[in-house]
Write a protein that holds these residues in place. Structure first.
Motif, mmCIF file in Angstrom:
data_model
loop_
_atom_site.group_PDB
_atom_site.id
_atom_site.type_symbol
_atom_site.label_atom_id
_atom_site.label_comp_id
_atom_site.label_asym_id
_atom_site.label_seq_id
_atom_site.Cartn_x
_atom_site.Cartn_y
_atom_site.Cartn_z
ATOM 1 N N GLY A 158 0.845 -1.183 0.000
ATOM 2 C CA GLY A 158 0.000 0.000 0.000
ATOM 3 C C GLY A 158 0.882 1.235 0.000
ATOM 4 N N ASN A 159 0.269 2.395 -0.074
ATOM 5 C CA ASN A 159 1.009 3.645 -0.023
ATOM 6 C C ASN A 159 1.321 4.024 1.425
ATOM 7 O OD1 ASN A 159 1.176 4.195 -2.779
ATOM 8 N ND2 ASN A 159 -0.813 5.234 -2.807
ATOM 9 N N VAL A 160 2.448 4.680 1.641
ATOM 10 C CA VAL A 160 2.770 5.201 2.962
ATOM 11 C C VAL A 160 1.651 6.164 3.381
ATOM 12 C CG1 VAL A 160 4.372 6.635 4.288
ATOM 13 C CG2 VAL A 160 5.256 4.967 2.649
ATOM 14 N N GLY A 161 1.153 5.992 4.600
ATOM 15 C CA GLY A 161 0.041 6.808 5.081
ATOM 16 C C GLY A 161 -1.295 6.110 4.994
ATOM 17 N N ASP A 162 -1.388 5.038 4.187
ATOM 18 C CA ASP A 162 -2.617 4.236 4.150
ATOM 19 C C ASP A 162 -2.868 3.614 5.521
ATOM 20 O OD1 ASP A 162 -3.038 4.767 1.513
ATOM 21 O OD2 ASP A 162 -2.525 2.764 0.768
ATOM 22 N N LYS A 163 -4.121 3.308 5.783
ATOM 23 C CA LYS A 163 -4.463 2.591 7.003
ATOM 24 C C LYS A 163 -5.329 1.393 6.622
ATOM 25 C CE LYS A 163 -5.763 3.376 11.807
ATOM 26 N NZ LYS A 163 -6.131 4.378 12.838
ATOM 27 N N PRO A 164 -4.684 0.319 6.107
ATOM 28 C CA PRO A 164 -5.459 -0.850 5.666
ATOM 29 C C PRO A 164 -6.134 -1.558 6.830
ATOM 30 C CG PRO A 164 -3.116 -1.338 5.646
ATOM 31 C CD PRO A 164 -3.235 0.126 5.945
ATOM 32 N N VAL A 165 -7.248 -2.212 6.514
ATOM 33 C CA VAL A 165 -7.961 -3.043 7.483
ATOM 34 C C VAL A 165 -7.827 -4.482 7.001
ATOM 35 C CG1 VAL A 165 -10.139 -3.504 8.643
ATOM 36 C CG2 VAL A 165 -9.578 -1.166 7.945
ATOM 37 N N VAL A 166 -7.105 -5.307 7.760
ATOM 38 C CA VAL A 166 -6.773 -6.669 7.337
ATOM 39 C C VAL A 166 -7.704 -7.671 8.015
ATOM 40 C CG1 VAL A 166 -4.953 -8.398 7.186
ATOM 41 C CG2 VAL A 166 -4.365 -5.961 7.083
ATOM 42 N N ALA A 167 -8.322 -8.543 7.224
ATOM 43 C CA ALA A 167 -9.231 -9.562 7.755
ATOM 44 C C ALA A 167 -8.437 -10.767 8.258
ATOM 45 C CB ALA A 167 -10.230 -9.993 6.684
ATOM 46 N N TYR A 168 -8.983 -11.438 9.262
ATOM 47 C CA TYR A 168 -8.318 -12.620 9.814
ATOM 48 C C TYR A 168 -8.390 -13.798 8.843
ATOM 49 C CZ TYR A 168 -12.559 -15.343 10.936
ATOM 50 O OH TYR A 168 -13.720 -16.092 10.856
ATOM 51 N N LEU A 169 -7.543 -14.755 9.040
ATOM 52 C CA LEU A 169 -7.525 -15.975 8.239
ATOM 53 C C LEU A 169 -8.179 -17.089 9.056
ATOM 54 C CD1 LEU A 169 -6.504 -17.556 5.727
ATOM 55 C CD2 LEU A 169 -4.392 -17.992 7.010
ATOM 56 N N TYR A 170 -9.145 -17.791 8.443
ATOM 57 C CA TYR A 170 -9.828 -18.879 9.154
ATOM 58 C C TYR A 170 -8.850 -20.008 9.460
ATOM 59 C CZ TYR A 170 -12.761 -22.994 9.900
ATOM 60 O OH TYR A 170 -13.321 -24.135 10.422
ATOM 61 N N MET A 171 -8.859 -20.446 10.738
ATOM 62 C CA MET A 171 -8.032 -21.568 11.191
ATOM 63 C C MET A 171 -8.936 -22.581 11.886
ATOM 64 S SD MET A 171 -4.663 -20.796 10.788
ATOM 65 C CE MET A 171 -3.674 -19.335 10.477
ATOM 66 N N GLU A 172 -8.947 -23.779 11.391
ATOM 67 C CA GLU A 172 -9.779 -24.810 12.005
ATOM 68 C C GLU A 172 -9.330 -25.053 13.445
ATOM 69 O OE1 GLU A 172 -11.452 -29.325 11.070
ATOM 70 O OE2 GLU A 172 -9.862 -28.442 9.838
ATOM 71 N N ASN A 173 -10.306 -25.080 14.353
ATOM 72 C CA ASN A 173 -10.091 -25.328 15.784
ATOM 73 C C ASN A 173 -9.402 -24.173 16.504
ATOM 74 O OD1 ASN A 173 -11.220 -27.935 15.522
ATOM 75 N ND2 ASN A 173 -9.239 -28.787 14.921
ATOM 76 N N TYR A 174 -9.345 -22.994 15.861
ATOM 77 C CA TYR A 174 -8.767 -21.810 16.496
ATOM 78 C C TYR A 174 -9.690 -20.618 16.287
ATOM 79 C CZ TYR A 174 -4.211 -24.026 17.295
ATOM 80 O OH TYR A 174 -3.193 -24.845 17.730
ATOM 81 N N THR A 175 -9.610 -19.655 17.198
ATOM 82 C CA THR A 175 -10.352 -18.411 17.055
ATOM 83 C C THR A 175 -9.405 -17.246 17.319
ATOM 84 O OG1 THR A 175 -12.333 -17.183 17.748
ATOM 85 C CG2 THR A 175 -11.127 -18.323 19.469
ATOM 86 N N PRO A 176 -9.490 -16.166 16.526
ATOM 87 C CA PRO A 176 -8.572 -15.038 16.705
ATOM 88 C C PRO A 176 -9.046 -14.096 17.803
ATOM 89 C CG PRO A 176 -10.018 -14.601 14.876
ATOM 90 C CD PRO A 176 -10.379 -15.975 15.368
ATOM 91 N N GLN A 177 -8.116 -13.301 18.327
ATOM 92 C CA GLN A 177 -8.497 -12.335 19.357
ATOM 93 C C GLN A 177 -9.227 -11.157 18.722
ATOM 94 O OE1 GLN A 177 -5.835 -11.676 17.739
ATOM 95 N NE2 GLN A 177 -5.070 -9.598 18.102
ATOM 96 N N ALA A 178 -9.120 -10.997 17.399
ATOM 97 C CA ALA A 178 -9.826 -9.945 16.667
ATOM 98 C C ALA A 178 -10.113 -10.449 15.270
ATOM 99 C CB ALA A 178 -8.987 -8.666 16.603
ATOM 100 N N LEU A 179 -11.233 -10.016 14.707
ATOM 101 C CA LEU A 179 -11.579 -10.426 13.350
ATOM 102 C C LEU A 179 -10.840 -9.597 12.309
ATOM 103 C CD1 LEU A 179 -15.426 -11.057 13.592
ATOM 104 C CD2 LEU A 179 -13.517 -12.555 14.169
ATOM 105 N N ALA A 180 -10.369 -8.419 12.702
ATOM 106 C CA ALA A 180 -9.633 -7.568 11.761
ATOM 107 C C ALA A 180 -8.674 -6.673 12.539
ATOM 108 C CB ALA A 180 -10.596 -6.718 10.935
ATOM 109 N N LEU A 181 -7.563 -6.316 11.891
ATOM 110 C CA LEU A 181 -6.569 -5.408 12.462
ATOM 111 C C LEU A 181 -6.359 -4.244 11.499
ATOM 112 C CD1 LEU A 181 -3.830 -7.975 13.643
ATOM 113 C CD2 LEU A 181 -5.664 -6.974 15.023
ATOM 114 N N THR A 182 -6.107 -3.061 12.058
ATOM 115 C CA THR A 182 -5.826 -1.898 11.231
ATOM 116 C C THR A 182 -4.639 -1.140 11.804
ATOM 117 O OG1 THR A 182 -6.785 0.076 10.206
ATOM 118 C CG2 THR A 182 -7.439 -0.382 12.467
#
Length: 350
Positions: A158-182
């Protein structure tokens, strides 16, 4: 007098019927299913559904296409994640654009939205694009609580200064602490790191007599669904477990000598009762509920401080509460009117 009585009675009947219809509509709304639609926008097309995963207790349907991807049949609380940066969008070799993420339909490209969320209503997203400029890479990691890698890291740009919102990756038998990070991108790529931390999903055993549980998981990157139906017999019924082994029949007694009345044969040993079948009424459920601490989105610029409540979600809750409040108000009004009618008729008789 009779006319007045008939008018008041008719009015009360209409109020009660209207109140009942409001309650019925409110109850039916609980079974409503939702749709999430992802539009490719003007600068690219969907070449597949890589990065799309759905965790649902219903039977969702994924309809892929070049200009849009539709996920229908979603239930309240289901989880959807679409990592559109992961190759699902085709731009063309000579394109000057790059995929920034997704935005809400009608918003501009600078208003990025999370594409990983808990379902609380219908949603329309459009892929957001940027023009290549001061490009920089950012890395997404998938680790457990001990820092072990659960899946290979991914690198996006991305460009410097962008603030992307990244979606989590599905993992069988695991759950993430957040569904997305920015996080805001800087020129030093070593600082552009998004790390999802996953926890194991605890298997819980629950027995609920007389209920059927259906858990559906859409296999990431495909339209295949895996559905498990678990039926629990009602209380007082015999579970349909494995049939127990029949008891062994006792041997017959030995016959007496000819001419002499034979002695009574020794009674055969009573067969051992077969073991009870396995209790099929026990449900083994891998919970899809959101554990405490699981946020829809975490802003890493704010040291993982959760964002405030989503205004759209608050508006949806208020909207759903209005039919119930209206029904209660109408019911109270009908009771009051009925009481007034009764007092009026008693006084007229006197």
């Amino acid at each position: 007098m009779k006319k007045l009585k008939m008018i008041l009675t008719s009015l009360l009947t209409v109020c009660m019927l209207f109140g009942s219809s409001v309650f019925s509509v409110f109850a039916a709304e609980q079974e409503y299913t939702y749709t999430a639609t992802f539009y490719a926008g003007n600068q690219g097309t969907f070449s597949g559904i890589d990065g799309l995963s759905v965790e649902s207790t219903g039977t969702p349907v994924i309809t892929p296409g070049g200009d849009r991807v539709v996920v229908s049949g979603l239930k309240l609380g289901d989880k959807v994640s679409f990592d559109v940066q992961n190759g699902a969008v085709s731009l063309g070799d000579s394109s000057k654009y790059y995929v920034k993420g997704v935005r809400i339909s009608g918003h501009d490209n600078n208003s990025l939205e999370t594409s990983a969320f808990h379902v609380n209503g219908d949603r329309d997203f459009v892929v957001a694009y940027g023009i290549q400029g001061d490009m920089v890479g950012y890395t997404v990691n998938y680790h457990d609580a001990d820092g072990n890698e659960l899946a290979p890291s991914r690198t996006y740009y991305g460009n410097v200064g962008d603030k992307p919102v990244v979606a989590y990756l599905y993992m069988e038998n695991y759950t993430p602490q957040a569904l997305a990070l920015t996080k805001t991108l800087v020129s030093n790529e070593a600082e552009n790191v998004f790390t999802f931390v996953y926890s194991p999903v605890t298997t819980e055993t629950v027995t609920v007599p007389g209920e059927t549980t259906t858990v559906t998981t859409v296999v990431p990157g495909t339209t295949t669904t895996e559905t498990t139906v678990i039926e629990t017999p009602a209380a007082g019924t015999t579970p349909a477990g494995t049939t127990g082994t029949d008891g062994t029949t006792g041997d017959a007694g030995t016959a007496g000598t000819e001419g002499t009345p034979g002695d009574a044969g020794t009674a055969g040993t009573e067969g051992t009762a077969g073991e009870a079948g396995t209790d099929a009424g026990t449900q083994v459920i891998e919970p899809e509920e959101v554990p405490e601490g699981n946020q829809d989105i975490v802003d890493l610029d704010e040291e993982e401080t959760p964002l405030a409540d989503n205004p759209e979600e608050t508006k949806e809750k208020v909207k759903k509460g209005l039919p119930l409040a209206a029904g209660i108000a109408i019911g109270v009004g009908a009771v009051a009117a009925l009481s007034a009618l009764a007092v009026f008729l008693i006084r007229r008789r006197r």
